[in-house]
Scaffold this motif. Structure first.
Motif, PDB file in Angstrom:
ATOM      1  N   VAL A  80      44.392  33.210  35.298  1.00 57.07           N
ATOM      2  CA  VAL A  80      44.650  33.090  36.735  1.00 57.07           C
ATOM      3  C   VAL A  80      43.917  34.207  37.482  1.00 57.07           C
ATOM      4  O   VAL A  80      43.235  33.965  38.474  1.00 57.07           O
ATOM      5  CB  VAL A  80      46.161  33.173  37.032  1.00 57.07           C
ATOM      6  CG1 VAL A  80      46.400  33.148  38.534  1.00 57.07           C
ATOM      7  CG2 VAL A  80      46.894  32.018  36.382  1.00 57.07           C
ATOM      8  N   ALA A  81      44.044  35.421  36.971  1.00 61.48           N
ATOM      9  CA  ALA A  81      43.397  36.563  37.628  1.00 61.48           C
ATOM     10  C   ALA A  81      41.892  36.352  37.693  1.00 61.48           C
ATOM     11  O   ALA A  81      41.255  36.636  38.716  1.00 61.48           O
ATOM     12  CB  ALA A  81      43.735  37.852  36.887  1.00 61.48           C
ATOM     13  N   ALA A  82      41.320  35.804  36.616  1.00 63.63           N
ATOM     14  CA  ALA A  82      39.867  35.582  36.600  1.00 63.63           C
ATOM     15  C   ALA A  82      39.464  34.575  37.672  1.00 63.63           C
ATOM     16  O   ALA A  82      38.463  34.766  38.367  1.00 63.63           O
ATOM     17  CB  ALA A  82      39.430  35.092  35.220  1.00 63.63           C
ATOM     18  N   THR A  83      40.270  33.517  37.844  1.00 65.56           N
ATOM     19  CA  THR A  83      39.913  32.519  38.857  1.00 65.56           C
ATOM     20  C   THR A  83      40.113  33.068  40.267  1.00 65.56           C
ATOM     21  O   THR A  83      39.668  32.464  41.229  1.00 65.56           O
ATOM     22  CB  THR A  83      40.757  31.231  38.719  1.00 65.56           C
ATOM     23  OG1 THR A  83      42.120  31.536  39.007  1.00 65.56           O
ATOM     24  CG2 THR A  83      40.652  30.644  37.335  1.00 65.56           C
ATOM     25  N   LEU A  84      40.801  34.197  40.370  1.00 66.44           N
ATOM     26  CA  LEU A  84      41.005  34.802  41.690  1.00 66.44           C
ATOM     27  C   LEU A  84      40.033  35.951  41.925  1.00 66.44           C
ATOM     28  O   LEU A  84      40.236  36.790  42.792  1.00 66.44           O
ATOM     29  CB  LEU A  84      42.449  35.294  41.825  1.00 66.44           C
ATOM     30  CG  LEU A  84      43.488  34.175  41.886  1.00 66.44           C
ATOM     31  CD1 LEU A  84      44.893  34.716  41.728  1.00 66.44           C
ATOM     32  CD2 LEU A  84      43.367  33.408  43.192  1.00 66.44           C
ATOM     33  N   GLY A  85      38.987  36.003  41.112  1.00 67.60           N
ATOM     34  CA  GLY A  85      37.919  36.964  41.380  1.00 67.60           C
ATOM     35  C   GLY A  85      38.093  38.322  40.725  1.00 67.60           C
ATOM     36  O   GLY A  85      37.407  39.269  41.097  1.00 67.60           O
ATOM     37  N   ALA A  86      39.013  38.438  39.759  1.00 72.39           N
ATOM     38  CA  ALA A  86      39.211  39.731  39.117  1.00 72.39           C
ATOM     39  C   ALA A  86      38.357  39.819  37.851  1.00 72.39           C
ATOM     40  O   ALA A  86      38.466  38.958  36.975  1.00 72.39           O
ATOM     41  CB  ALA A  86      40.687  39.924  38.765  1.00 72.39           C
ATOM     42  N   ASP A  87      37.515  40.846  37.753  1.00 69.36           N
ATOM     43  CA  ASP A  87      36.753  41.020  36.521  1.00 69.36           C
ATOM     44  C   ASP A  87      37.686  41.579  35.440  1.00 69.36           C
ATOM     45  O   ASP A  87      38.857  41.828  35.688  1.00 69.36           O
ATOM     46  CB  ASP A  87      35.525  41.925  36.740  1.00 69.36           C
ATOM     47  CG  ASP A  87      35.905  43.284  37.296  1.00 69.36           C
ATOM     48  OD1 ASP A  87      37.018  43.748  36.994  1.00 69.36           O
ATOM     49  OD2 ASP A  87      35.098  43.883  38.025  1.00 69.36           O
ATOM     50  N   THR A  90      39.515  44.900  36.297  1.00 76.00           N
ATOM     51  CA  THR A  90      40.522  44.701  37.339  1.00 76.00           C
ATOM     52  C   THR A  90      41.716  43.942  36.777  1.00 76.00           C
ATOM     53  O   THR A  90      42.871  44.276  37.059  1.00 76.00           O
ATOM     54  CB  THR A  90      39.921  43.918  38.520  1.00 76.00           C
ATOM     55  OG1 THR A  90      38.678  44.514  38.877  1.00 76.00           O
ATOM     56  CG2 THR A  90      40.842  43.925  39.712  1.00 76.00           C
TER      57      THR A  90
END
Lengths: 179, 222
Positions: A80-87, A90
Motif C-alpha cells: 500500500v505504501a509503495a502505491t502511495l509513492g513511498a520508496d 520511506t
C-alpha cells in the motif's frame, strides 16, 4: 547460519560464552592478539569487556523479538505504501518501523533486563574489579560472603527492577494471548 | 489519460497473458473465478510485481517494457490502489492515512490538512479524521481507503475487489458511493468486482486467460 550464530548465546552456558569471547578477543586470542599488536588495545578486564560480554549474552533476546515482530507484520501494508509513492526507505521509516515498534521495545527491555543480571560471561571475560567491571550481580555475590545485609539490599533492588520489567511487559504479553 | 498494456506473468500453474486497453475516463472490469489472476494483473499494473513479458503504458509514458528492460517502481507511478481489505495503516489516524500519499510526495502539512478534510467530507467521513482506523466500521474504512487512493490525483485507479470484505448491506451503500466518486474521476480505471455491476456501462475483460484452458477471448463490450 547467521541466525544460528546470533541465537547460540541463548542456549550457551554464559561461562562458556565468556571463555569463547576470551579465546577470540583475549590478549592471545585470534582477534585480540592482532588488536594488541596493531593498536595496543586489550579488551579483557575492562569496562568495554563488560559491555561486549553482556551484549553477547543478551542480544539474542532483542534479535528474536524483532524477528518475530517483522514476521508477524502484514507485508501488504508495504505494498500500500509503495502505491502511495513511498520508496523503500520511506516505507521502512513511516510504515514498517512503527508497526514493529512494540516488538522492538519489548525486545529491548528483555535484552536490557537479561544484561542487567548477567553473571557468568561477565566474570569470565571482564573479571570483577570494583568501579570498572563489577556489575550488580557480581557485587551481590561478593557481598554475600562478607556482609549479607548489603547483599540482601542489592538483591532487593535487582528484584524490584525485574518485577518492574515484567509489569511493563505484562500488558503486551496478555494482549497477545487474548487478542 | 489512458492505459495500454499487455501483461504476461508465469507463476506456477498460472499463465497470464492479457492485453488491456482502457481509454480516458473508461472503466475496465476484470472478471474471473478465484485464482484466474485478477489480482496478479492489477499488481502487475501497479508495479508491485514485475511481469515476465509485455509492456504497460499510461498516457504515453512507459511504466513497464520487459523486452527493453524498463520497470518503473511502484512508488514512482502516479496511481491509486484500493485493495480487498481497506489496509489503513493502524498506527496513523484516519486523516494521516488519507494524506499519506501527499506526505510521501512532499506536500506541506497545512495543505495536507486541508486536503484530508476535503476528502473525508467527500466520502462522508467528515469529522472522523482524528480517529484511529480500528474505530471505523468496515464500510467507513473502505471509503477512507478510497479517499487515500484518490488523494494524489492518480492517472490510473486500480480497485481489487474493494467490496468483497464488506457485508451485503454495507456493500450496497459503498458501491453506490463508489459509483458517484468514480464518475467524477477522469483517469483510467481497472476494477475487479466481486459481483458484476450491470447498471454501469463497462468494457468487460473475462479472465479465462489460462493458456490451454481456452483461447484468449477478445475484450468485449457490454
Amino acid at each position: 547460519m547467521l541466525r544460528a550464530l546470533v541465537t547460540v548465546p541463548l542456549v550457551l552456558p554464559p561461562v562458556v560464552g565468556g571463555v569463547a569471547l576470551f579465546l577470540v578477543l583475549g590478549r592471545n586470542g585470534i582477534v585480540g592478539s592482532w588488536l594488541d599488536d596493531a593498536f595496543g588495545i586489550t579488551i579483557p578486564f575492562t569496562t568495554t569487556a563488560v559491555v561486549i560480554a553482556e551484549t553477547f549474552v543478551a542480544m539474542p533476546f532483542l534479535v528474536v523479538s524483532v524477528e518475530g515482530a517483522l514476521r508477524a507484520a502484514d507485508a501488504r501494508f508495504e505494498d500500500v505504501a509503495a502505491t502511495l509513492g513511498a520508496d523503500r526507505w520511506t516505507t521502512f521509516r513511516r510504515v514498517t518501523l512503527p508497526l514493529v515498534a512494540p516488538g522492538v521495545a519489548a525486545g529491548a527491555v528483555l535484552c536490557w533486563a537479561r544484561a542487567l543480571g548477567e553473571f557468568g560471561a561477565t566474570i569470565t571475560f571482564a573479571g570483577n574489579f570494583p568501579g570498572t567491571t563489577q556489575t550488580m550481580p557480581l557485587a551481590v555475590y561478593l557481598a554475600l560472603q562478607s556482609e549479607p545485609e548489603a547483599a540482601i539490599v542489592l538483591s532487593l533492588v535487582l528484584l524490584a527492577v525485574s518485577l518492574a520489567t515484567l509489569l511493563l511487559l505484562r500488558e503486551r504479553w496478555l494482549g497477545r494471548a487474548a487478542p | 489519460m489512458s492505459l495500454s498494456a499487455r501483461v504476461v506473468v508465469q507463476r506456477g500453474s498460472l499463465a497470464l497473458d492479457v492485453p488491456v486497453e482502457v481509454a480516458d475516463g473508461e472503466v475496465l472490469a476484470v472478471l474471473g473465478p478465484n485464482g484466474a489472476g485478477k489480482s496478479t494483473l492489477l499488481r502487475a499494473l501497479a508495479g508491485l510485481l514485475t511481469p515476465d513479458d509485455g509492456r504497460v503504458a499510461v498516457d504515453g509514458t512507459t511504466w513497464d517494457d520487459v523486452p527493453a528492460g524498463t520497470h518503473l517502481p511502484a512508488h514512482r507511478r502516479p496511481l491509486g490502489v484500493v485493495f480487498q481489505d481497506a489496509l489503513l495503516f493502524p498506527h496513523l489516524s484516519v486523516g494521516e492515512n488519507v494524506t499519506f500519499g501527499l506526505r510521501t510526495r512532499g506536500v506541506r502539512k497545512a495543505e495536507r490538512r486541508t486536503a484530508a478534510a476535503a476528502w473525508l467530507d467527500r466520502v462522508g467521513l467528515d469529522g472522523l479524521g482524528d480517529r484511529r482506523p480500528a474505530q471505523l466500521s468496515g464500510g467507513q474504512a473502505q471509503r477512507a481507503a478510497l479517499a487515500r487512493a484518490l488523494v494524489g490525483d492518480p492517472a490510473l485507479l486500480l480497485l481489487d475487489e474493494p467490496l468483497s470484505a464488506l457485508d451485503a448491506r454495507t456493500r450496497l451503500v459503498v458501491r453506490a458511493e463508489l459509483r458517484r466518486h468514480l464518475a467524477a474521476f477522469r483517469g483510467a480505471r481497472c476494477w475487479s468486482p466481486t459481483t458484476p455491476w450491470t447498471r454501469w456501462r463497462w468494457r468487460i475483460v473475462s479472465s479465462s486467460w489460462r493458456r490451454g484452458a481456452s483461447s484468449r477471448p477478445a475484450p468485449r463490450t457490454r
